[in-house]
Design an enzyme around this catalytic site. Sequence first.
Site, short mmCIF file in Angstrom:
data_model
loop_
_atom_site.label_atom_id
_atom_site.label_comp_id
_atom_site.label_asym_id
_atom_site.label_seq_id
_atom_site.Cartn_x
_atom_site.Cartn_y
_atom_site.Cartn_z
N ARG A 65 1.20 -1.07 0.08
CA ARG A 65 -0.01 0.08 -0.04
C ARG A 65 1.56 1.38 -0.12
O ARG A 65 2.05 1.45 0.73
CB ARG A 65 -1.11 -0.17 1.30
CG ARG A 65 -2.10 -1.18 1.13
CD ARG A 65 -3.14 -0.70 -0.08
NE ARG A 65 -4.40 -1.84 -0.46
CZ ARG A 65 -4.66 -2.68 -0.94
NH1 ARG A 65 -3.13 -2.37 -1.70
NH2 ARG A 65 -5.59 -3.86 -0.81
N HIS A 101 0.62 -0.19 -10.44
CA HIS A 101 -0.60 -1.41 -9.70
C HIS A 101 -0.56 -2.36 -10.40
O HIS A 101 -1.89 -3.45 -10.70
CB HIS A 101 -1.21 -0.19 -8.91
CG HIS A 101 -2.77 -0.69 -7.45
ND1 HIS A 101 -2.96 -0.39 -7.19
CD2 HIS A 101 -2.36 -1.81 -7.43
CE1 HIS A 101 -3.34 -1.03 -5.81
NE2 HIS A 101 -2.86 -2.57 -5.90
#
Length: 311
Positions: free
Chosen positions: A226, A274
């Site tokens: 994250r 991502h």
Amino acid sequence: MPINILFAARPERWAQYETPLTTALSDVGLDYVLKTDLLPEDVDYIVYAPNSEVQDFTPYTRLKAVMNIWAGVEAITGNPTLTVPLTRMVDAEGLTQGMVEWVTGHVLRHHLGMDAHIVNPDHLWQSVAPPLSRERPVTILGMGVLGQACAAALTSLGFPVTGWSRSPKSLPGLANEHGKDGLRRALATAQIVVLLLPDTPETENTLNADSLALLPRGAVLINPGRGPLIDDDALIAALDTGQVGHATLDVFRVEPLPQDHPFWAHPGVTVTPHIASETRPDSAARVIAQNIRRGEDGHGFLHLVDRAAGY
């Protein structure tokens, strides 16, 4: 009477999930209706993505559970209108395997020093062999399902792996650390650090100026977890001084990463968009169908989220 399942995610996701979910739900023997437009008062289960239009769960008066199709749940755990069980996506066939492959690939990339040979405009003959894996300590921050799977893969390749978690865990074959003192020990020997912690108020800026200073000089960071786990400004400062040798980052505080963000131009940063792991509809649909089957049979749901802990 069939159970009613609402698919609540972005429209493009329905095209990806409709057939796999239909197949998986039928395979586990459920009598069901699966739609994107059921009346709230008729819905028994929601197959859910936190960026869907469904944000108020109050009208769903007979709802039994919400099945998240993402591994991350930080965008939904604080929703006060959600009072039924919430599950997160734990998918060994797709999500976990994808993360293991991405992490292993980038650990090996940095361990072997591949970048110097792939990008070598001056045609330098750098005849320096890398150390063996047993000489390259790796620390994984976050010992959930993904962290444990990555640790197992790296250990099998001979890397000495230290796993760190906020609370104690007993994981055979690993050096296990936890808590603040354990974090200091885990970082002190880490030539490569992999971040796989959840995004919670307690984990924000786990790597900051103080903790980055604990690393051996020139250590490498790999973050597929994250974005908020790292203090961006502190990382750039550590890269500029050479305290951190390189950072490969797949997740960010703002996504897509803004074009003017310093990470894009910094020579010590690799940005990936991502892609470390993705929920695969075929295998994710089987996880969801099996969990709904468990709920209907009274066996209890797997992968329940502890909303107090945030994951």
